[in-house]
Scaffold this motif. Structure first.
Motif, PDB file in Angstrom:
ATOM      1  N   TYR A  80       0.831  -1.194   0.000  1.00  0.00           N
ATOM      2  CA  TYR A  80       0.000   0.000   0.000  1.00  0.00           C
ATOM      3  C   TYR A  80       0.873   1.254   0.000  1.00  0.00           C
ATOM      4  O   TYR A  80       2.015   1.238   0.467  1.00  0.00           O
ATOM      5  N   LEU A  81       0.300   2.339  -0.491  1.00  0.00           N
ATOM      6  CA  LEU A  81       0.911   3.653  -0.344  1.00  0.00           C
ATOM      7  C   LEU A  81      -0.176   4.609   0.108  1.00  0.00           C
ATOM      8  O   LEU A  81      -1.127   4.864  -0.629  1.00  0.00           O
ATOM      9  N   LEU A  82      -0.037   5.101   1.330  1.00  0.00           N
ATOM     10  CA  LEU A  82      -0.974   6.068   1.884  1.00  0.00           C
ATOM     11  C   LEU A  82      -0.458   7.468   1.581  1.00  0.00           C
ATOM     12  O   LEU A  82       0.651   7.817   1.978  1.00  0.00           O
ATOM     13  N   LEU A  83      -1.283   8.240   0.886  1.00  0.00           N
ATOM     14  CA  LEU A  83      -0.916   9.590   0.498  1.00  0.00           C
ATOM     15  C   LEU A  83      -1.736  10.566   1.346  1.00  0.00           C
ATOM     16  O   LEU A  83      -2.950  10.695   1.164  1.00  0.00           O
ATOM     17  N   ASN A  84      -1.096  11.218   2.290  1.00  0.00           N
ATOM     18  CA  ASN A  84      -1.768  12.176   3.162  1.00  0.00           C
ATOM     19  C   ASN A  84      -1.513  13.613   2.720  1.00  0.00           C
ATOM     20  O   ASN A  84      -0.511  13.906   2.065  1.00  0.00           O
ATOM     21  N   ASN A  85      -2.445  14.473   3.102  1.00  0.00           N
ATOM     22  CA  ASN A  85      -2.271  15.921   2.869  1.00  0.00           C
ATOM     23  C   ASN A  85      -1.805  16.209   1.441  1.00  0.00           C
ATOM     24  O   ASN A  85      -0.788  16.852   1.214  1.00  0.00           O
TER      25      ASN A  85
END
Length: 124
Positions: A80-85
């Motif tokens: 997974y790659l969580l992309l925040n903000n």
């Protein structure tokens, strides 16, 4: 051969979060490194993050290390790659990639397998 299928892209607004998924099949991943790259129109493919499957050791590009998080699920063979903000400059086609052995390389040419990509579009 390793087959990679990305999903989870979409259209978001600045500040929103998005989680990209990459389902891997074809090989046991214990001796592989998984990574995420992105490519914006007119630009080269850019390393974002990598993870050593067996140890969970990670590496990030300096430009996103405070906002993006890479992780893996051993049972699901998924990274997974969580992309925040998110920011408008994060808009790109995001690719999942894999390479044999335990070294996370930032050069796209060093990776062997990649998926078809999933699009992330950030705009207000």
């Amino acid at each position: 051969q390793v087959q990679l299928v990305e999903s989870g892209g979409g259209s978001v607004q600045p500040g929103d979060s998005l989680r990209l998924s990459c389902a891997a099949s074809g090989r046991t991943l214990s001796t592989y490194v998984m990574g995420w790259f992105r490519q914006a129109p007119g630009k080269d493919r850019e390393f974002m993050a990598g993870i050593v499957w067996s140890t969970g050791s990670t590496k990030y590009a300096d430009s996103i290390k405070d906002r993006f998080t890479i992780s893996r699920d051993n049972a699901e063979n998924t990274v997974y790659l969580l992309l925040n903000n998110q920011r408008p400059e994060d808009t790109a086609l995001y690719y999942c990639e894999a390479k044999y052995n335990f070294c996370i390389r930032t050069a796209a040419a060093a990776w062997t397998y990649w998926g078809q990509g999933t699009q992330d579009a950030v705009s207000s």
